[in-house]
Design an enzyme around this catalytic site. Structure first.
Site, PDB file in Angstrom:
ATOM      1  N   ASN A 118      18.274  -7.294  71.929  1.00  0.00           N
ATOM      2  CA  ASN A 118      17.285  -6.592  71.203  1.00  0.00           C
ATOM      3  C   ASN A 118      17.859  -6.475  69.979  1.00  0.00           C
ATOM      4  O   ASN A 118      19.008  -6.499  69.785  1.00  0.00           O
ATOM      5  CB  ASN A 118      16.771  -5.207  71.761  1.00  0.00           C
ATOM      6  CG  ASN A 118      18.137  -4.444  72.355  1.00  0.00           C
ATOM      7  OD1 ASN A 118      19.120  -5.056  72.601  1.00  0.00           O
ATOM      8  ND2 ASN A 118      17.643  -3.011  72.424  1.00  0.00           N
ATOM      9  N   ILE A 119      17.003  -6.430  68.864  1.00  0.00           N
ATOM     10  CA  ILE A 119      17.457  -6.450  67.304  1.00  0.00           C
ATOM     11  C   ILE A 119      16.579  -5.322  66.594  1.00  0.00           C
ATOM     12  O   ILE A 119      15.478  -5.417  66.603  1.00  0.00           O
ATOM     13  CB  ILE A 119      17.338  -7.734  66.728  1.00  0.00           C
ATOM     14  CG1 ILE A 119      17.932  -8.942  67.334  1.00  0.00           C
ATOM     15  CG2 ILE A 119      17.737  -7.759  65.290  1.00  0.00           C
ATOM     16  CD1 ILE A 119      17.557 -10.406  67.163  1.00  0.00           C
ATOM     17  N   GLU A 120      17.234  -4.478  66.327  1.00  0.00           N
ATOM     18  CA  GLU A 120      16.452  -3.084  66.010  1.00  0.00           C
ATOM     19  C   GLU A 120      16.686  -3.247  64.462  1.00  0.00           C
ATOM     20  O   GLU A 120      17.049  -3.979  63.639  1.00  0.00           O
ATOM     21  CB  GLU A 120      17.099  -1.779  66.456  1.00  0.00           C
ATOM     22  CG  GLU A 120      16.965  -1.685  68.074  1.00  0.00           C
ATOM     23  CD  GLU A 120      17.494  -0.530  68.497  1.00  0.00           C
ATOM     24  OE1 GLU A 120      18.237   0.396  67.747  1.00  0.00           O
ATOM     25  OE2 GLU A 120      17.075  -0.178  69.626  1.00  0.00           O
ATOM     26  N   CYS A 157      12.268  -6.949  71.101  1.00  0.00           N
ATOM     27  CA  CYS A 157      13.064  -6.869  72.382  1.00  0.00           C
ATOM     28  C   CYS A 157      14.084  -7.921  72.783  1.00  0.00           C
ATOM     29  O   CYS A 157      13.529  -9.191  72.359  1.00  0.00           O
ATOM     30  CB  CYS A 157      12.067  -6.564  73.442  1.00  0.00           C
ATOM     31  SG  CYS A 157      11.209  -4.897  73.258  1.00  0.00           S
ATOM     32  N   GLU A 171      13.692  -9.878  75.401  1.00  0.00           N
ATOM     33  CA  GLU A 171      12.893 -10.640  76.093  1.00  0.00           C
ATOM     34  C   GLU A 171      12.217 -11.491  75.022  1.00  0.00           C
ATOM     35  O   GLU A 171      12.241 -12.912  75.309  1.00  0.00           O
ATOM     36  CB  GLU A 171      12.073 -10.090  76.978  1.00  0.00           C
ATOM     37  CG  GLU A 171      12.396  -9.090  78.161  1.00  0.00           C
ATOM     38  CD  GLU A 171      12.694  -7.680  77.947  1.00  0.00           C
ATOM     39  OE1 GLU A 171      12.902  -7.346  76.361  1.00  0.00           O
ATOM     40  OE2 GLU A 171      12.516  -6.805  78.671  1.00  0.00           O
ATOM     41  N   CYS A 180       8.917  -4.284  78.507  1.00  0.00           N
ATOM     42  CA  CYS A 180       7.753  -3.527  78.048  1.00  0.00           C
ATOM     43  C   CYS A 180       6.550  -4.372  77.698  1.00  0.00           C
ATOM     44  O   CYS A 180       6.437  -5.487  78.157  1.00  0.00           O
ATOM     45  CB  CYS A 180       8.229  -3.122  76.538  1.00  0.00           C
ATOM     46  SG  CYS A 180       7.948  -4.370  75.083  1.00  0.00           S
ATOM     47  N   CYS A 227       6.267  -7.321  75.542  1.00  0.00           N
ATOM     48  CA  CYS A 227       6.855  -8.551  76.235  1.00  0.00           C
ATOM     49  C   CYS A 227       6.489  -9.138  77.631  1.00  0.00           C
ATOM     50  O   CYS A 227       6.459 -10.363  77.676  1.00  0.00           O
ATOM     51  CB  CYS A 227       8.420  -8.095  76.701  1.00  0.00           C
ATOM     52  SG  CYS A 227       9.347  -7.896  75.268  1.00  0.00           S
TER      53      CYS A 227
HETATM   54  N1  THU Z   1      13.971  -2.771  74.705  1.00  0.00           N
HETATM   55  C1  THU Z   1      14.237  -4.257  74.780  1.00  0.00           C
HETATM   56  O1  THU Z   1      14.844  -5.106  74.272  1.00  0.00           O
HETATM   57  N2  THU Z   1      13.607  -4.747  76.129  1.00  0.00           N
HETATM   58  C2  THU Z   1      12.919  -4.114  76.941  1.00  0.00           C
HETATM   59  O2  THU Z   1      11.996  -4.520  77.781  1.00  0.00           O
HETATM   60  C3  THU Z   1      12.511  -2.379  76.670  1.00  0.00           C
HETATM   61  C4  THU Z   1      13.236  -1.924  75.432  1.00  0.00           C
HETATM   62  C5  THU Z   1      14.472  -2.429  73.480  1.00  0.00           C
HETATM   63  C6  THU Z   1      13.757  -2.055  72.252  1.00  0.00           C
HETATM   64  C7  THU Z   1      14.830  -0.993  71.763  1.00  0.00           C
HETATM   65  O3  THU Z   1      15.543  -1.627  70.923  1.00  0.00           O
HETATM   66  C8  THU Z   1      15.601  -0.471  72.704  1.00  0.00           C
HETATM   67  O4  THU Z   1      15.323  -1.218  73.730  1.00  0.00           O
HETATM   68  C9  THU Z   1      15.136   0.894  73.096  1.00  0.00           C
HETATM   69  O5  THU Z   1      13.670   1.053  73.363  1.00  0.00           O
END
Ligand code: THU
Length: 142
Positions: free
Chosen positions: A43-45, A54, A56, A92, A95
């Site tokens: 994941n890259i915020e 996310c 995935e 999520c 995804c």
């Molecule tokens: N996140 C994912 O990368 N994949 C998921 O299936 C659930 C959530 C990440 C998004 C965000 O960066 C962090 O988890 C918290 O929601």
């Protein structure tokens, strides 16, 4: 049951690259193509939150952008940074919908891992029942 040890281990190593200054929740994914290649994603915020990607989708978009469109399964691990992974990290809804674009819901497997030796397996259909795909638009898969 198939052995997903290597794929879960790849997801754990992908999580090391997670960029998570805001949630401090790192996720790693490892996507296996039908040709046998593994694409990793984290994941890259973002400071404005919405552009966050996310793990995935990072894995899927890396693979598709390299010409891969046929997938067997994806392993996912996630949890609060700094601790051990104690809970499963289900994908999520967004995804799941991206998976629906490229994968057969009956056969594509989603492996939720805690460690290389501890995981649960679901089909995409179990996690996204009655999912909408291009078939609903009347398009044929090619
Ligand atoms: N996140 C994912 O990368 N994949 C998921 O299936 C659930 C959530 C990440 C998004 C965000 O960066 C962090 O988890 C918290 O929601």
């Amino acid at each position: 049951m198939e052995d997903y040890k290597e794929l879960v281990a790849a997801a754990i190593s992908a999580r090391e690259m997670a960029y998570t200054p805001y949630s401090k929740f790192g996720v790693g994914a490892a996507l296996l193509t039908k040709s046998g290649k593994i694409y990793k994603g984290c994941n890259i915020e973002n400071a404005t939150y919405t552009p966050t990607n996310c793990a995935e989708r990072t894995a899927f978009f890396k693979a598709v952008s390299e010409g891969e469109t046929e997938f067997r399964c994806i392993a996912i691990v996630g949890g609060k940074n700094g601790g051990s992974i104690s809970e499963l990290c289900p994908p999520c809804g967004v995804c799941r919908q991206v998976m629906m674009e490229f994968c057969d819901p009956e056969s594509f497997k989603i492996i939720l891992g805690k460690s290389p030796d501890q995981w649960e397996v679901y089909t995409l259909k179990e996690l996204l029942p009655l999912g909408f795909s291009r078939a609903n638009l009347g398009d044929k898969h090619d």
